[in-house]
Design a protein around this motif. Structure first.
Motif: not given
Length: 570
Positions: A257-270
């Motif tokens: 979940a940590r990697i998936r959360a980072l992936l989801d955050a980057l998907q919105v932030a970038l």
């Protein structure tokens, strides 16, 4: 064109024939599914392209309308309003049709995978526990199939997103070469930032999946052996083991979940930061007079729209990573060898001979096999019934090796009842609804198994809980015997069929078994004198190899080792 390739509509599910999958790898398995569903996939992709493209066209028309308003052009505003209406209706229509095709792909893929798993599990039969944990089978059927189907669901949107991205990038370059190039280069760079996370995510998904399968297997084993655990006072020990295993699954899930959360955050932030940057540059160009207001609005709208394709690409990467891990698990299950794949059959049942154990069972006799260890008896019963994991080399029926027989032929000739038979959920009537010859009626089987008393508390149409938890061990054992007797196979192998019943009931079953199985071969693995006394012949195989064969009385009188095993007397 085969049935497997024709049946792509939801109304055709389940498939008459799910097909022969490509099991060389998880990726090839998924590609095989894609090829079989090419028609709905292509239509779904076309609708996905139309859906994305029409949505991308709305900012362009809005920009034209705003510029028309700035220029005080009423007709331009009306044309823009009409254009937005048409594009909105078209987008909604394409979206509904695309979603329909996506659901079709999802359900068809899931159904095909489920059917493949169910078919192979049926082919494996009783070999399953010897080759793979039952919890793993449940996890594959419940979770992995769903993850593979989700890849098929997002695939049309993914391809539509790629096409829309290319088309919008061309339009942006036409509106402003500088900003267009920034967008055209910047979006792939954003994907390059996300891509390195996919491999660690896949590895952690795979680890989590393995731990989940192990925990499911432990849970299934614990539930099935709950009565035994209570009997030996081992509940707390197994609770602690399961708690440790579940905590391991939880920790693995948290790491994933940590990697998936980072992936989801980057998907919105970038994409958000990128849109802000491009909008700022566009505003500067507008202030310098290089872009008019309408073009700036269109440019902002198109850049903001590109967030959706990028999110779709990220979603595809995430689901494909999960799907590929799950596909490998499905391929692993489907690759388990089903030992009997040939099409041999037995024209007429005859003597059963096992060259390894030295056992020869004459057709039509009621005989017993006595082993000193229950595990040895179970292994020998599995060999004779063609269910041993290592094969049944040396065992033949009427001169035909059973390893050369098809599963259908074996099931028609031999039925093996385990010492711990499975009682499936359903009604009592459904429990005994098995393939049968019709020679043994239900009431006759109930009488032979001394199971009439069970009907005093349960009606034939009453629902039984899973594994017959509401029944005692003896009741489950006798119902399983009823089921076996109704099937009335030419060869019936019973492994400790009366170990959980009292002596009076066992005596009745022993005396009635001969009548109901008259003329059919019946092999009983037991050490009970009550059962052994009713047998035509008893084979003494303490370690799985026959040392003596005679009647029970003769063996008790002449063989001290036999006498010790069945009476515990020297």
């Amino acid at each position: 064109m085969t049935t497997a390739t024709r049946a792509t509509r939801i109304a055709n599910l389940p498939f008459a024939e799910p097909g022969t999958p490509d099991l060389r790898s998880g990726e090839r398995f998924m590609l095989w599914i894609v090829r079989l569903q090419s028609r709905p996939l292509i239509l779904g992709i076309l609708c996905g392209i139309a859906w994305m493209s029409l949505q991308a066209g709305i900012p362009l028309v809005l920009g034209f309308g705003i510029q028309a308003a700035v220029d005080h052009s009423s007709s331009g505003v009306l044309w823009a309003a009409a254009g937005v209406l048409v594009l909105g209706i078209g987008q909604a229509t394409a979206g509904v049709i695309r979603h329909r095709f996506a659901v079709t792909l999802w359900l068809s893929s899931a159904s095909r995978c489920q059917q493949l798993v169910a078919r192979h599990v049926a082919e494996l039969g009783a070999d399953i526990p010897r080759q793979i944990a039952t919890g793993e089978v449940v996890a594959v059927s419940a979770n992995d199939v769903e993850r593979i189907a989700r890849v098929m669901d997002v695939l049309p949107r993914f391809i539509g997103a790629l096409v829309a991205f290319i088309a919008v990038s061309i339009v942006l370059v036409f509106l402003s070469p500088v900003l267009g190039v920034i967008v055209l280069v910047g979006m792939p760079l954003l994907m390059a930032v996300i891509t390195p996370l996919l491999k660690p995510l896949e590895n952690r998904e795979s680890t989590q999946r393995e731990k989940y399968g192990e925990a499911s297997a432990m849970a299934a084993d614990t539930v099935s052996g709950l009565r035994v655990l209570r009997g030996i006072g081992g509940e707390q020990h197994f609770i602690q083991r399961f708690r440790e295993r579940s905590q391991s699954v939880r920790a693995s899930a948290v790491r994933t979940a940590r990697i998936r959360a980072l992936l989801d955050a980057l998907q919105v932030a970038l994409p958000g930061l990128f849109v802000v940057t491009v909008t700022f540059l566009g505003a500067r160009l507008a202030l310098d007079g290089q872009l008019n207001v309408g073009e700036l609005v269109a440019f902002y709208g198109l850049t903001a729209f590109l967030v959706m394709p990028l999110q779709t690409v990220t979603e595809m990467a995430d689901k494909f990573t999960r799907g590929r891990v799950s596909a490998r698990r499905v391929v692993k299950l489907l690759s388990l060898p089903a030992r009997r794949t040939q099409l041999g059959s037995v024209a007429h049942p005859g003597d059963l001979v096992d060259e390894v154990s030295g056992l020869t069972i004459t057709e039509g006799t009621l005989c017993a096999v006595v082993c000193s260890d229950p595990n040895t008896a179970g292994e020998l019963a599995d060999r004779l019934g063609g269910m041993a994991a290592q094969g049944s080399g040396g065992v033949s029926i009427a001169g035909t090796r059973i390893d050369d027989l098809s599963a259908e032929s074996m099931h028609a000739v031999v039925v093996v009842q385990d010492k711990d038979p499975t009682i499936l959920s359903g009604t009592l009537d459904e429990l005994v609804d098995v393939p049968r010859t019709g020679s043994v009626e239900r009431d006759a089987a109930m009488y032979a198994a001394s199971a009439e008393d069970i009907l005093e508390g349960i009606d034939w149409d009453e629902e039984l809980p899973e594994r017959g938890r509401s029944l005692s061990g003896g009741q489950r054992q006798r119902l399983a015997l009823v089921r076996s007797l109704i099937a009335d196979p030419p060869i019936l192998i019973l492994d400790e069929p009366t170990s959980a019943v009292d002596a009076h009931t066992e005596a009745r079953i022993a005396s009635r078994l001969r009548e109901v199985r008259h003329g059919k071969t019946t092999i009983v693995f037991t050490t009970s004198p009550l059962m052994l006394d009713q047998m035509d012949e008893v084979h003494f195989a303490p370690d799985g190899v026959v040392l003596a064969s005679a009647s029970h009385a003769e063996l008790v009188r002449a063989n001290s080792s036999y006498r010790y095993v069945v009476t515990r007397e020297e």
